[in-house]
Motif scaffolding. Structure first.
Motif, PDB file in Angstrom:
ATOM      1  N   THR A   2     -23.282  32.669  35.873  1.00  0.00           N
ATOM      2  CA  THR A   2     -24.189  31.529  35.898  1.00  0.00           C
ATOM      3  C   THR A   2     -23.648  30.413  35.015  1.00  0.00           C
ATOM      4  O   THR A   2     -22.789  30.625  34.159  1.00  0.00           O
ATOM      5  N   SER A   6     -26.381  23.088  37.610  1.00  0.00           N
ATOM      6  CA  SER A   6     -25.751  22.856  38.914  1.00  0.00           C
ATOM      7  C   SER A   6     -26.200  21.494  39.407  1.00  0.00           C
ATOM      8  O   SER A   6     -27.407  21.228  39.493  1.00  0.00           O
ATOM      9  N   ASN A  77     -26.309  27.895  47.192  1.00  0.00           N
ATOM     10  CA  ASN A  77     -24.993  28.150  46.611  1.00  0.00           C
ATOM     11  C   ASN A  77     -24.935  27.853  45.111  1.00  0.00           C
ATOM     12  O   ASN A  77     -23.882  28.067  44.489  1.00  0.00           O
ATOM     13  N   ARG A  79     -25.561  28.118  41.034  1.00  0.00           N
ATOM     14  CA  ARG A  79     -25.635  29.200  40.053  1.00  0.00           C
ATOM     15  C   ARG A  79     -26.313  28.777  38.760  1.00  0.00           C
ATOM     16  O   ARG A  79     -26.466  29.569  37.840  1.00  0.00           O
ATOM     17  N   ARG A 162     -34.444  26.666  37.754  1.00  0.00           N
ATOM     18  CA  ARG A 162     -34.178  27.569  38.874  1.00  0.00           C
ATOM     19  C   ARG A 162     -35.384  28.461  39.164  1.00  0.00           C
ATOM     20  O   ARG A 162     -35.744  28.660  40.323  1.00  0.00           O
TER      21      ARG A 162
END
Length: 372
Positions: A2, A6, A77, A79, A162
């Motif tokens: 990770t 992102s 896609n 991380r 996330r």
């Protein structure tokens, strides 16, 4: 492995801008001391992917089309613990990225949205129609329907945790994705914060279609709001029709046209209400909405029998009045008959009874797995 951040950039023929935008973005992230990845989801026919790749971005070809599709591809896609969204056309200054990420890093918000309308818009950056009509109007509608407090619902410069993103069932593939994200965030109870930014003229030609994209946002908001789309108009029609029929029944001379209009309003309004209930039950069944008092009432096992019973009452009353009209007609020797009030009443009651019977069956079909 990770990473901290992102950054997802959807591109379509942005070769003039990408070489300017990416170095600024990388510099801003490095100054913050965060590990990061830059994901370019590309649908270009020019040199955009080659330039992006040469500058260190991970380039993923976009199989389908659409603004929302590009971001969904990027999300799948990514991380990072934090996801940043932005248009790579030079309109957003990525040196302002710390303002966007800091509320997430300090755990003050789950979703951060930049606002251009409370920040500074440089000359030529936003068309007059978007700045003073389209964006404010659509944002106010979204705030009203979904009880949010956003000033610029269509700003594409955003950041989200996330774990918060994973709570949002995002599906829209077009420009309405921007509204869907806020709607789902509000439904999920996410903490939303806005930060003002400077909005610059974009590099290259805009790909927006004002009226088409505006309609797609409005369309989505209406489809997400069956109560406002169906129930409120339907109830208004029924109440208006009932009031008009009561008025027309008690006036002289007979107001035939008023009675016909009243009957039409009641029948159409009742059908619109049915559509609204269908929509709400379906949304609950598909996991799009949580049950409320209305859906809980109509999702009961006994709703079919109760609906058919009420339908039978309406039909019996309507047909009884119809039979009385026929008996009067026969008694008059099948001559002229002037029973307009009663005839319109029969038509209305019979139509409502038939609608209610089929409505009850349809709702029960939607609930078939639960009641079998």
């Amino acid at each position: 492995m990770t990473v901290d951040v992102s950054v997802i950039l959807p591109t379509m023929n942005e070769e003039k801008a990408i070489s300017v935008v990416l170095p600024k973005l990388q510099e801003s992230l490095e100054k913050m001391g965060l590990s990061y990845e830059i994901i370019v989801v590309d649908k270009s026919v020019d040199n955009t992917p080659d330039i992006a790749s040469s500058l260190g971005a991970l380039v993923i070809p976009q199989k389908n089309r659409g603004y929302g599709d590009a971001y969904i591809t990027g999300f799948n896609n990514a991380r990072g613990k934090y996801i940043v969204m932005g248009d790579p056309d030079g309109s957003y200054d990525f040196s302002e990225l710390p303002k966007l990420l800091e509320p997430l890093l300090r755990d003050e918000a789950d979703l951060v949205i930049c606002t251009r309308l409370k920040g500074r818009i440089e000359k030529g950056a936003m068309p007059w129609l978007h700045r003073y009509v389209g964006n404010p109007l659509l944002t106010k509608i979204l705030n009203f329907l979904f009880k949010t407090k956003i000033s610029d619902a269509h700003c594409g410069f955003r950041a989200i945790r996330r774990d918060a993103l994973e709570k949002l069932p995002l599906k829209c593939r077009g420009m309405e994705f921007a509204s869907e994200m806020i709607i789902e965030a509000a439904k999920a109870g996410l903490r939303i914060k806005e930060v003002p930014i400077t909005y610059h003229p974009r590099i290259g030609k805009s790909k927006l279609n004002s009226f088409r994209d505006g309609w797609r946002h409005l369309r989505l908001m209406l489809l997400y709001s069956p109560s406002y789309l169906f129930l409120i108009p339907g109830i208004s029609f029924v109440l208006g029709g009932a009031g008009l029929i009561a008025y027309a029944y008690n006036t002289n001379p007979l107001r035939v046209h008023s009675l016909i209009l009243a009957s039409l309003l009641i029948i159409v309004g009742f059908q619109i209400i049915n559509f609204g209930i269908f929509s709400k039950v379906y949304s609950v069944k598909e996991g799009l909405e949580k049950p409320d008092r209305i859906t809980k009432f109509f999702m009961r096992y006994s709703i079919l029998e109760e609906g058919l019973l009420l339908s039978a009452v309406l039909l019996v009353v309507g047909l009884s009045v119809g039979i009385s009209i026929f008996l009067k007609w026969r008694a008059s020797g099948y001559g002229e008959l002037f029973e307009i009030k009663q005839a319109i009443l029969v038509m209305t009651l019979v139509a409502l009874g038939i609608q209610l019977a089929f409505f009850s069956f349809f709702v029960s079909i939607l609930m078939l797995k639960e009641v079998s």
